[in-house]
Design a protein around this motif. Sequence first.
Motif, mmCIF file in Angstrom:
data_model
loop_
_atom_site.group_PDB
_atom_site.id
_atom_site.type_symbol
_atom_site.label_atom_id
_atom_site.label_comp_id
_atom_site.label_asym_id
_atom_site.label_seq_id
_atom_site.Cartn_x
_atom_site.Cartn_y
_atom_site.Cartn_z
ATOM 1 N N UNK A 26 0.807 -1.222 0.000
ATOM 2 C CA UNK A 26 0.000 0.000 0.000
ATOM 3 C C UNK A 26 0.839 1.271 0.000
ATOM 4 N N UNK A 27 2.154 1.144 0.203
ATOM 5 C CA UNK A 27 3.039 2.303 0.099
ATOM 6 C C UNK A 27 3.685 2.391 -1.272
ATOM 7 N N UNK A 28 3.301 1.460 -2.177
ATOM 8 C CA UNK A 28 3.836 1.479 -3.528
ATOM 9 C C UNK A 28 5.219 0.883 -3.662
ATOM 10 N N UNK A 29 5.660 0.103 -2.675
ATOM 11 C CA UNK A 29 6.994 -0.487 -2.678
ATOM 12 C C UNK A 29 6.881 -2.007 -2.751
ATOM 13 N N UNK A 30 7.686 -2.624 -3.587
ATOM 14 C CA UNK A 30 7.701 -4.079 -3.703
ATOM 15 C C UNK A 30 8.645 -4.659 -2.646
ATOM 16 N N UNK A 31 8.083 -5.428 -1.748
ATOM 17 C CA UNK A 31 8.873 -5.999 -0.665
ATOM 18 C C UNK A 31 7.969 -6.588 0.396
ATOM 19 N N UNK A 32 8.577 -7.102 1.453
ATOM 20 C CA UNK A 32 7.791 -7.677 2.548
ATOM 21 C C UNK A 32 8.547 -7.508 3.857
ATOM 22 N N UNK A 33 7.822 -7.637 4.951
ATOM 23 C CA UNK A 33 8.413 -7.472 6.270
ATOM 24 C C UNK A 33 9.102 -8.752 6.724
ATOM 25 N N UNK A 34 10.240 -8.601 7.373
ATOM 26 C CA UNK A 34 10.954 -9.731 7.961
ATOM 27 C C UNK A 34 11.282 -9.388 9.407
ATOM 28 N N UNK A 35 11.330 -10.401 10.257
ATOM 29 C CA UNK A 35 11.639 -10.177 11.665
ATOM 30 C C UNK A 35 13.124 -9.915 11.852
ATOM 31 N N UNK A 36 13.443 -8.984 12.730
ATOM 32 C CA UNK A 36 14.827 -8.687 13.084
ATOM 33 C C UNK A 36 14.948 -8.679 14.604
ATOM 34 N N UNK A 202 7.031 9.430 4.387
ATOM 35 C CA UNK A 202 6.899 8.388 5.412
ATOM 36 C C UNK A 202 8.056 8.386 6.413
ATOM 37 N N UNK A 203 9.326 8.475 5.993
ATOM 38 C CA UNK A 203 10.404 8.482 6.993
ATOM 39 C C UNK A 203 10.309 9.656 7.969
ATOM 40 N N UNK A 204 9.866 10.814 7.485
ATOM 41 C CA UNK A 204 9.714 11.977 8.360
ATOM 42 C C UNK A 204 8.555 11.757 9.326
ATOM 43 N N UNK A 205 7.460 11.219 8.807
ATOM 44 C CA UNK A 205 6.297 10.931 9.650
ATOM 45 C C UNK A 205 6.663 9.954 10.768
ATOM 46 N N UNK A 245 -4.035 16.687 1.841
ATOM 47 C CA UNK A 245 -3.615 16.629 0.443
ATOM 48 C C UNK A 245 -4.285 15.434 -0.211
ATOM 49 N N UNK A 246 -5.387 15.655 -0.902
ATOM 50 C CA UNK A 246 -6.086 14.562 -1.542
ATOM 51 C C UNK A 246 -5.252 14.008 -2.707
ATOM 52 N N UNK A 247 -5.026 12.696 -2.669
ATOM 53 C CA UNK A 247 -4.319 12.057 -3.763
ATOM 54 C C UNK A 247 -2.828 12.267 -3.736
ATOM 55 N N UNK A 248 -2.299 12.726 -2.621
ATOM 56 C CA UNK A 248 -0.865 12.941 -2.571
ATOM 57 C C UNK A 248 -0.318 12.777 -1.192
ATOM 58 N N UNK A 249 0.988 12.468 -1.107
ATOM 59 C CA UNK A 249 1.669 12.395 0.163
ATOM 60 C C UNK A 249 3.079 12.897 -0.056
ATOM 61 N N UNK A 250 3.652 13.497 0.975
ATOM 62 C CA UNK A 250 5.009 14.003 0.873
ATOM 63 C C UNK A 250 5.150 15.270 0.069
ATOM 64 N N UNK A 251 4.117 16.089 0.020
ATOM 65 C CA UNK A 251 4.182 17.291 -0.804
ATOM 66 C C UNK A 251 5.146 18.322 -0.264
ATOM 67 N N UNK A 252 5.485 18.256 1.022
ATOM 68 C CA UNK A 252 6.471 19.187 1.547
ATOM 69 C C UNK A 252 7.793 19.000 0.817
ATOM 70 N N UNK A 253 8.168 17.747 0.639
ATOM 71 C CA UNK A 253 9.415 17.448 -0.047
ATOM 72 C C UNK A 253 9.310 17.788 -1.520
ATOM 73 N N UNK A 254 8.150 17.471 -2.130
ATOM 74 C CA UNK A 254 7.971 17.724 -3.554
ATOM 75 C C UNK A 254 7.983 19.200 -3.874
ATOM 76 N N UNK A 255 7.460 20.010 -2.945
ATOM 77 C CA UNK A 255 7.449 21.440 -3.173
ATOM 78 C C UNK A 255 8.850 22.055 -3.054
#
Length: 255
Positions: A26-36, A202-205, A245-255
């Motif tokens: 759902x974050x648009x990244x291909x991968x999966x969680x693993x235990x550490x 996301x990292x800032x959040x 921000x409808x339909x967007x995330x991270x606009x602070x960085x994009x701006x």
Amino acid sequence: MSKTDINPMQGKRVQLLICEDDPANADGIKGHLVEVPVSSANPVHKRGFYEKYIKRLLDIVLSFLGLVLLSPVFLILSLAIVIDDPGPVFFAQKRIGLDKKYFRLHKFRSMKMSTPHDRPTHMLDNPEQYITKTGKFIRAHSLDELPQIWDIFIGNMSVIGPRPGLWNQDFLTAERDRYGANDVKPGLTGWAQINGRDELEIPVKARLDGDYVRKLEEGGFKAFAFDVRCFALTVFSVARGDGVVEGGTGSMKKD
């Protein structure tokens, strides 16, 4: 409870393993969680007296008062939603809760019945096409979040805490684990919410959510005062419609 309602990573420390063979989460990244293993770099948050008892008592009192006092608003919004787009008034989604346990988060339905489920708004193609007229108003003023007062009352959420991520937002989950932000109850509003909301990467959040966890660990009056500060700032933020921000995330960085 079905197997799909149990998070296999509940109570574990995780990181995101990038894998191009995986479907995009759902974050648009291909991968999966693993235990550490737990380490000094990602220690387990220890809940103190304030968080366990005082904060929970405040949550019960405030949510009960909210349910009673806002009942006329609930009724009016319910009627408006049904008239605008016939269907259920409430919308439930599987979210990440305390210690990464799944729970059902409730909202007023602001989108059409044809909207894809379990997908963040920023990942929809032209999200505006799915938002109803009533939905646009209630989202702009954060009124769609009001049913979460019930989630607070029954103990799945807190008034103040990190906003609960979708069950399949693996990147957000992994980033929050770096700061112990999955070790506290998710909130109706929180430190990251009032410092950018949808505009944050996301990292800032996740880092801001971690800052809140550190404040909780101080306990006592300092933790209480910070919760009061978050609550007060939320009132001003919602009144101004900051960070939506409808339909967007991270606009602070994009701006």
